[in-house]
Motif scaffolding. Structure first.
Motif, PDB file in Angstrom:
ATOM      1  N   ALA A 154       0.870  -1.032   0.029  1.00 28.65           N
ATOM      2  CA  ALA A 154       0.153   0.161  -0.022  1.00 28.65           C
ATOM      3  C   ALA A 154       0.923   1.161   0.099  1.00 28.65           C
ATOM      4  O   ALA A 154       1.883   1.342   0.330  1.00 28.65           O
ATOM      5  CB  ALA A 154      -0.942   0.046   1.283  1.00 28.65           C
ATOM      6  N   SER A 155       0.285   2.308  -0.496  1.00 28.11           N
ATOM      7  CA  SER A 155       0.816   3.706  -0.455  1.00 28.11           C
ATOM      8  C   SER A 155      -0.245   4.649  -0.181  1.00 28.11           C
ATOM      9  O   SER A 155      -1.233   4.461  -0.330  1.00 28.11           O
ATOM     10  CB  SER A 155       1.844   3.959  -1.784  1.00 28.11           C
ATOM     11  OG  SER A 155       0.949   4.068  -2.793  1.00 28.11           O
ATOM     12  N   PHE A 156       0.186   6.020   0.058  1.00 27.13           N
ATOM     13  CA  PHE A 156      -0.622   7.002  -0.009  1.00 27.13           C
ATOM     14  C   PHE A 156      -1.382   7.020  -1.272  1.00 27.13           C
ATOM     15  O   PHE A 156      -2.666   7.291  -1.552  1.00 27.13           O
ATOM     16  CB  PHE A 156       0.175   8.264   0.233  1.00 27.13           C
ATOM     17  CG  PHE A 156      -0.870   9.519   0.330  1.00 27.13           C
ATOM     18  CD1 PHE A 156      -1.301   9.988   1.522  1.00 27.13           C
ATOM     19  CD2 PHE A 156      -1.268  10.149  -0.970  1.00 27.13           C
ATOM     20  CE1 PHE A 156      -2.176  11.126   1.532  1.00 27.13           C
ATOM     21  CE2 PHE A 156      -2.022  11.531  -0.899  1.00 27.13           C
ATOM     22  CZ  PHE A 156      -2.477  11.792   0.376  1.00 27.13           C
ATOM     23  N   ASP A 157      -0.787   6.663  -2.546  1.00 27.67           N
ATOM     24  CA  ASP A 157      -1.594   7.271  -3.718  1.00 27.67           C
ATOM     25  C   ASP A 157      -2.229   5.700  -3.989  1.00 27.67           C
ATOM     26  O   ASP A 157      -3.199   5.793  -4.779  1.00 27.67           O
ATOM     27  CB  ASP A 157      -0.458   7.352  -4.832  1.00 27.67           C
ATOM     28  CG  ASP A 157       0.417   8.650  -4.460  1.00 27.67           C
ATOM     29  OD1 ASP A 157      -0.182   9.578  -4.518  1.00 27.67           O
ATOM     30  OD2 ASP A 157       1.907   8.339  -4.372  1.00 27.67           O
ATOM     31  N   LYS A 158      -1.902   4.601  -3.524  1.00 25.63           N
ATOM     32  CA  LYS A 158      -2.633   3.211  -3.695  1.00 25.63           C
ATOM     33  C   LYS A 158      -2.882   2.765  -2.309  1.00 25.63           C
ATOM     34  O   LYS A 158      -2.272   1.562  -2.121  1.00 25.63           O
ATOM     35  CB  LYS A 158      -1.774   2.217  -4.751  1.00 25.63           C
ATOM     36  CG  LYS A 158      -1.512   2.924  -5.986  1.00 25.63           C
ATOM     37  CD  LYS A 158      -0.802   2.208  -6.938  1.00 25.63           C
ATOM     38  CE  LYS A 158      -0.321   2.484  -8.273  1.00 25.63           C
ATOM     39  NZ  LYS A 158       0.181   1.487  -9.149  1.00 25.63           N
TER      40      LYS A 158
END
Length: 702
Positions: A670-674
């Protein structure tokens, strides 16, 4: 406009629990992938077949048990402008515990990306990462965030929650919250690697650690709460790892082992790190535990070159001595040299303490109390002994580490508010620090099955390590005992436990409950095997120990104990044995990895979980401790995907329960964008504090 976030599919767990490898990386620096810090050959509980202590640890399931001790219903805490704070006090009027019946229908395990509460209840977010704390803070904008803004906004990854009333009707209160750690993957748009962080982003992460104090008020017409937006908000405050100064107190303050170039007196520390659980004292202050501080420092390899003793001390606290930059290190040394042990070898010694904060004085300097010892503090909670002395219980959250207790030298003072407050603010500067040693007479087979006598139980003693500035460990100075407390515990043969986390005394009975979250290393390889207090090999689900101090006095030096819960799912096809204090296991909610505990006004135990190994989201559970319902665990709440349930805190009037939803969406990849979670606002994940209440306005739970 920024591109809308895209939800990431779920990915696997780590270390035998549902905790994501991403959580392991950022929260504790992959502690489970490193050798167990406790390499001593201390006897563990399986060796303590007969300690010579008098045994009276018979199971007390289904009965009211020993004498109820009780609490003072309105001990004045000398709070400027505040209300009386209920002080857990042994020997006062003895209100009986409730019937033990919990009236809500338990919710089922689930994997939903939201907070779920029972029918008849509601919930709402009170405050989230980036919301205003200090009046005038800028609106949260993750695409243009600055350290200056974050220093005035609600920090990241909220953990411990305290709700301290400002009036007797619980209309207004102070919400005090710890911010344990940061996850830069989920904080910064466009994140690639930790190496690529800008200097400002590293300072933002420093500012996102620490504590927040914010005024809250009840929402008219509901049981909910909201942040006060009008009025002075004079108590609102951010405490950060970036700039807040702390005072060291107690016998080790000023020690050469605590001095640095920037602080040659060894009495002033900048910042607090990895603040996990905590407690509210009977005199109205907040206690906060510094836990996995080791992961923030670099240069341990160079510092260890000073000699074998230094290396042993660093290794015992999990500070990497084999490489400069351990996995997951945020490289804060690039913006602040105090995190480089090659330049400042004593800086790490200034973390790992219990912090005391006065929430009613926003100009006061928080303190780190050396009399309470230095280790990976999950937290600290206080109760008063029969003689009125403060008694603190503390867990060292590490595999095979120890349980501690502190008893203040001076009793708490009542009477004149100003005089009493000055006195009570010194209570944690001197006293006796103990470590626990458990004993029993039964053996176990490693499955979790009951011993032949029908219960997991035994006796124990509190071994004194230091008293009023004098070391009680032969051959060790007072500075050595208090700064390197783990080694002091090693030296006196303390008992190795399965990650003792939150430890709290029931204010109605004085009995103590310790959450042992898990230990998948138990009985593996050369690690200690099973015993009556740690009865399962590869302990995935954890358990809860119940301690009864001898003489029903929390200042006692001996105790009896039993396992209240051996967690898991009784219907688990893997066949792991569970125990629910003798209650019918077909009627309980499955529970895994107990972490934090709290008590409601009826004396029921509330348990939050971390790393649920049963395949569902973490949650909040409640269970009666007395009467025919003793051991009947019911699930009250679940948190969103990837999140951990922290807190909990119940208001003194019983009408609200608060939880901190920590690291929602913290799933590898996971990431901020995904994001893997879009809770609470539908775009990207934001840690937040939630309040839940009963729609009919009555007390939560019972």
């Amino acid at each position: 406009m920024p591109e809308p976030s895209r939800l990431l599919p779920l990915s696997g767990g780590a270390h035998g629990t549902a905790r994501s490898p991403m959580t392991c990386l950022y929260r504790c620096g992959n502690a489970c992938d490193h050798p167990v810090p406790n390499q001593t050959d201390n006897e563990y509980l399986g060796d303590l077949i007969n300690t010579g202590l008098s045994r009276r640890g018979l199971m007390r399931a289904g009965a009211l048990g020993a004498l109820v001790l009780g609490v003072s219903s309105a001990v004045e805490a000398a709070v400027p402008g505040g209300a009386a704070v209920a002080a857990p006090t042994v020997g006062a009027a003895k209100p009986a515990p409730g019937t033990g019946e919990l009236t809500f229908k338990p919710i089922p395990p689930n994997k939903l990306d939201t907070v779920i509460v029972p029918n008849g209840y509601d919930h709402a977010v009170v405050i989230r990462w980036g919301d205003e704390v200090v009046p005038g803070a800028p609106d949260f904008d993750p695409y243009n965030q600055t350290a200056a803004a974050q220093s005035r906004q609600f920090g990241y990854n909220n953990d411990f929650v305290a709700v301290v009333p400002l009036d007797r009707d619980y209309r207004r209160a102070l919400l005090v919250v710890n911010h344990e750690y940061t996850n830069e993957d989920l904080m910064f748009p466009g994140f690639t690697t930790l190496d690529a962080l800008t200097p400002e982003q590293r300072r933002i992460s420093l500012a996102a650690h620490g504590l927040s104090v914010v005024e809250i008020e009840r929402v008219d017409g509901t049981g909910g709460w909201q942040v006060v937006r009008r009025g002075s908000r004079r108590y609102n405050r951010r405490v950060t790892a970036l700039a807040t100064k702390f005072q060291l107190t107690g016998p080790a303050a000023g020690s050469p082992l605590l001095r640095t170039t920037a602080d040659p007196t060894g009495t002033t520390v900048i910042g607090t790190l990895n603040n996990c659980a905590g407690g509210v004292t009977p005199w109205g202050t907040i206690l906060s535990g510094e836990e996995n501080f080791n992961q923030y420092f670099v240069g341990g390899d160079a510092a260890a070159a000073a000699g074998a003793d230094t290396r042993a001390r660093l290794d015992r606290y999990g500070i990497t001595t084999s490489t400069r930059y351990p996995s997951g290190n945020r490289k804060w040394d690039l913006v602040d040299p105090r995190f480089d042990l090659a330049l400042n070898p004593n800086e790490a010694n200034r973390f790992g303490w219990i912090v005391e904060l006065d929430p009613f004085d926003p100009d006061s300097r928080p303190r780190k109390h050396t009399a309470l010892g230095r280790f990976k503090h999950e937290g600290a909670t206080a109760i008063l002994s029969k003689a009125g002395h403060a008694v603190l219980y503390m867990g060292d959250d590490e595999r095979f580490d120890y349980l501690y207790k502190f008893v203040s030298s001076k009793p708490m003072k009542k009477g004149d508010p100003a005089s009493a407050r000055r006195h009570n603010l010194t209570l944690l500067e001197s006293g006796t620090l103990y470590v626990a040693k458990f004993g029993f007479t039964s053996t176990v087979d490693g499955t979790g099955a009951l011993p032949a006598d029908g219960g997991f139980n035994g006796t124990g003693q509190w071994i004194p390590l230091a008293r009023d500035g004098v070391s009680l460990v032969p051959g060790r100075t007072i500075e050595d005992v208090l700064i390197f407390t783990r080694q002091a515990g090693d030296a006196v043969g303390a008992t190795k436990l399965d990650r003792p986390e939150d430890v709290e005394a029931n204010p109605l009975t004085g009995k103590v409950y310790a959450a042992l979250t898990n230990n998948t290393n138990r009985g593996v390889g050369s690690n200690p095997g099973v015993d009556e207090a740690n009865p399962r090999v590869r302990n995935r689900h954890g358990h809860v120990i119940e301690i009864t101090e001898d003489g029903d006095d929390n200042a006692a030096e001996t105790f009896t104990w039993d396992l209240f819960l051996v967690c898991g799912d009784p219907a688990d096809p893997a066949g792991e044995v569970t125990w629910f204090a003798g209650y019918d296991k077909t009627k309980v909610s499955p529970i895994s990895c107990p972490d934090n505990v709290a008590f409601d006004r009826f004396g029921n135990l509330w348990i939050s979980t971390d790393g649920n190994a049963l395949g569902s989201n973490d949650g909040l559970f409640a269970v009666p401790l007395e009467g025919p319902e003793r051991g009947h665990v019911k699930q009250f709440l679940t948190v969103p995907l990837g999140a951990e349930t922290c807190g909990p805190a119940l208001t003194g009037d019983g009408r609200s329960v608060f939880v901190a939803v920590q690291h929602p969406g913290e799933i590898t990849g996971a990431s901020f964008d995904k994001p893997a979670s879009t809770w609470p606002d539908g775009n990207y994940a934001r840690p937040a504090v939630v309040a839940s209440w009963r729609l009919d306005g009555r007390a939560v739970g019972a």
